[in-house]
Design a protein around this motif. Structure first.
Motif, PDB file in Angstrom:
ATOM      1  N   GLU A  53       0.835  -1.200   0.000  1.00 50.58           N
ATOM      2  CA  GLU A  53       0.000   0.000   0.000  1.00 50.58           C
ATOM      3  C   GLU A  53       0.874   1.257   0.000  1.00 50.58           C
ATOM      4  OE1 GLU A  53      -3.400   0.123  -0.247  1.00 50.58           O
ATOM      5  OE2 GLU A  53      -3.100  -2.008  -0.665  1.00 50.58           O
ATOM      6  N   PRO A  54       0.339   2.386  -0.471  1.00 48.52           N
ATOM      7  CA  PRO A  54       1.118   3.629  -0.485  1.00 48.52           C
ATOM      8  C   PRO A  54       1.560   4.046   0.916  1.00 48.52           C
ATOM      9  CG  PRO A  54      -0.847   3.847  -1.854  1.00 48.52           C
ATOM     10  CD  PRO A  54      -0.988   2.560  -1.094  1.00 48.52           C
ATOM     11  N   LEU A  55       2.725   4.673   0.962  1.00 44.77           N
ATOM     12  CA  LEU A  55       3.215   5.267   2.202  1.00 44.77           C
ATOM     13  C   LEU A  55       2.852   6.745   2.132  1.00 44.77           C
ATOM     14  CD1 LEU A  55       4.832   5.155   4.833  1.00 44.77           C
ATOM     15  CD2 LEU A  55       6.907   5.507   3.479  1.00 44.77           C
ATOM     16  N   VAL A  56       1.918   7.155   2.966  1.00 45.64           N
ATOM     17  CA  VAL A  56       1.389   8.517   2.915  1.00 45.64           C
ATOM     18  C   VAL A  56       1.790   9.247   4.194  1.00 45.64           C
ATOM     19  CG1 VAL A  56      -0.670   9.951   2.634  1.00 45.64           C
ATOM     20  CG2 VAL A  56      -0.568   7.680   1.568  1.00 45.64           C
ATOM     21  N   ILE A  57       2.599  10.310   4.050  1.00 49.05           N
ATOM     22  CA  ILE A  57       3.073  11.067   5.211  1.00 49.05           C
ATOM     23  C   ILE A  57       2.775  12.540   4.987  1.00 49.05           C
ATOM     24  CG2 ILE A  57       5.062  11.660   6.639  1.00 49.05           C
ATOM     25  CD1 ILE A  57       6.398   9.075   5.681  1.00 49.05           C
ATOM     26  N   GLY A  58       1.941  13.093   5.840  1.00 50.00           N
ATOM     27  CA  GLY A  58       1.597  14.508   5.715  1.00 50.00           C
ATOM     28  C   GLY A  58       2.726  15.399   6.174  1.00 50.00           C
ATOM     29  N   ASP A  59       3.394  14.994   7.258  1.00 51.46           N
ATOM     30  CA  ASP A  59       4.514  15.764   7.787  1.00 51.46           C
ATOM     31  C   ASP A  59       5.542  14.784   8.348  1.00 51.46           C
ATOM     32  OD1 ASP A  59       6.301  17.506   8.896  1.00 51.46           O
ATOM     33  OD2 ASP A  59       4.849  18.550  10.157  1.00 51.46           O
TER      34      ASP A  59
ATOM     35  N   THR B  87       9.629   2.802  -6.352  1.00 56.07           N
ATOM     36  CA  THR B  87       8.534   3.598  -5.812  1.00 56.07           C
ATOM     37  C   THR B  87       8.220   4.775  -6.735  1.00 56.07           C
ATOM     38  OG1 THR B  87       9.457   3.133  -3.624  1.00 56.07           O
ATOM     39  CG2 THR B  87       7.693   4.751  -3.733  1.00 56.07           C
ATOM     40  N   PHE B  88       6.935   5.051  -6.884  1.00 53.71           N
ATOM     41  CA  PHE B  88       6.509   6.264  -7.579  1.00 53.71           C
ATOM     42  C   PHE B  88       6.225   7.310  -6.504  1.00 53.71           C
ATOM     43  CE2 PHE B  88       3.701   9.167  -9.779  1.00 53.71           C
ATOM     44  CZ  PHE B  88       4.254   9.220 -11.055  1.00 53.71           C
ATOM     45  N   CYS B  89       7.003   8.404  -6.512  1.00 50.32           N
ATOM     46  CA  CYS B  89       6.982   9.343  -5.379  1.00 50.32           C
ATOM     47  C   CYS B  89       6.536  10.752  -5.758  1.00 50.32           C
ATOM     48  CB  CYS B  89       8.380   9.439  -4.776  1.00 50.32           C
ATOM     49  SG  CYS B  89       9.073   7.863  -4.266  1.00 50.32           S
TER      50      CYS B  89
ATOM     51  N   GLY C 179       4.420   7.927  -1.430  1.00 52.59           N
ATOM     52  CA  GLY C 179       5.146   6.937  -2.228  1.00 52.59           C
ATOM     53  C   GLY C 179       4.323   5.690  -2.470  1.00 52.59           C
ATOM     54  N   VAL C 180       4.191   5.322  -3.745  1.00 50.07           N
ATOM     55  CA  VAL C 180       3.429   4.124  -4.121  1.00 50.07           C
ATOM     56  C   VAL C 180       4.404   3.059  -4.618  1.00 50.07           C
ATOM     57  CG1 VAL C 180       1.583   3.190  -5.549  1.00 50.07           C
ATOM     58  CG2 VAL C 180       1.500   5.589  -4.814  1.00 50.07           C
TER      59      VAL C 180
END
Length: 231
Positions: free
Chosen positions: A87-93, A129-131, A116-117
Motif C-alpha cells: 500500500e502507499p506510504l502517505v506522510i503529511g509531515d 517507488t513512484f513518489c 510513495g506508491v
C-alpha cells in the motif's frame, strides 16, 4: 533499512528491467511530470532501489544536485521504507514520523510531505517507488493518493513490458543455444557415420583381398594337376 532492499529475487527482477543501465527513461519523465501537475505537488520522481544504491528516474521539481546526481547510497533513500509494503506510504509531515524524521535526505532537502506508491512486478515484489513530495506539510487527499496509484500503475506497465522483453530475449538465446547444440550433434553424428563407412569399406576391401589370395593359389594348383593328368 528494510530487509527487502537486499532480497535477491527482487534484485534479479530489477536488474532484468535494465532500468538501472539507463540514465533517462522517457516514459518515467512524462509520467512524473503529468502526475506532479495533476496533483499539484512540488516534485516527483521514480525511485529504483538496488543493493548498490538509490537510482532516480523521471525527476521533476527536485533540486539540481539531486536531478544531476540520480545515484545515491541506499542509506539516503526514504523510498526504501515502501519496499516491504503493498500500500502507499502517505506522510503529511515527516517531522511527525520518528522513524524517518532525522533521515539525511529529509534534513538535507527539507522534505515535509511524502507520498510513495510501491512499484510492484507481477510477482508482487516492489522494485521501486513512484513518489510525490512537498517542501511543506500537506494533508494528502484520497484523490491525491488515487492519482499517484494510477500513475504508479502506468509505471508498472513499463516495468512489466521490460521484464517480458527480457524473458523473450532469454528464450531466444536459449533456442539459439539449443539449435547450435543440435547442429553440433548432427555434425558429429555425420562425421562419425562417415568414419564408420570408411572403416567398413576398408575392412571389406581387406577381406576381399585376403579371400582372393588363397583362391588364386588353389586355382593355380588345380591347373597344374589338370595338366599332369592329361600328360
Amino acid at each position: 533499512m528494510p530487509s527487502a532492499v537486499y532480497d535477491e529475487e527482487r534484485l534479479d527482477e530489477l536488474r532484468a528491467t535494465r532500468l538501472l543501465e539507463e540514465d533517462i527513461v522517457e516514459n518515467f519523465d512524462w509520467l512524473t511530470d503529468v502526475a506532479v501537475r495533476e496533483v499539484g505537488a512540488d516534485a516527483g520522481f521514480v525511485s529504483l532501489l538496488s543493493d548498490e544504491g538509490h537510482f532516480l528516474r523521471g525527476c521533476v521539481g527536485m533540486p539540481n544536485e539531486v536531478a544531476n546526481n540520480p545515484h545515491t547510497p541506499i542509506e539516503y533513500s526514504v523510498c526504501a521504507y515502501t519496499l516491504d509494503r503493498t500500500e502507499p506510504l502517505v506522510i503529511g509531515d515527516v517531522e511527525e514520523q520518528p522513524e524517518i524524521a532525522n533521515h539525511p535526505v529529509i534534513k538535507t532537502y527539507d522534505v515535509r510531505g511524502y507520498l510513495g506508491v510501491p512499484l510492484l512486478s507481477s510477482s508482487g515484489r516492489a522494485i521501486g517507488t513512484f513518489c510525490l513530495v512537498e517542501w511543506t506539510p500537506r494533508d494528502w487527499s484520497a484523490s491525491d493518493v488515487e492519482t499517484a496509484r494510477r500513475f504508479a500503475r502506468l509505471a508498472q506497465t513499463e516495468v512489466e513490458l521490460r521484464l517480458e522483453l527480457h524473458k523473450r530475449e532469454e528464450l531466444e538465446t536459449h533456442l539459439e543455444e539449443r539449435v547450435a547444440q543440435r547442429t553440433r550433434e548432427l555434425k558429429e553424428a555425420k562425421e562419425e557415420a562417415e568414419a564408420t563407412s570408411r572403416l567398413k569399406s576398408a575392412l571389406l576391401a581387406n577381406m576381399s583381398h585376403e579371400i582372393r589370395t588363397p583362391l588364386t593359389s588353389i586355382i593355380g594348383f588345380a591347373e597344374v594337376i589338370g595338366e599332369d593328368d592329361t600328360a
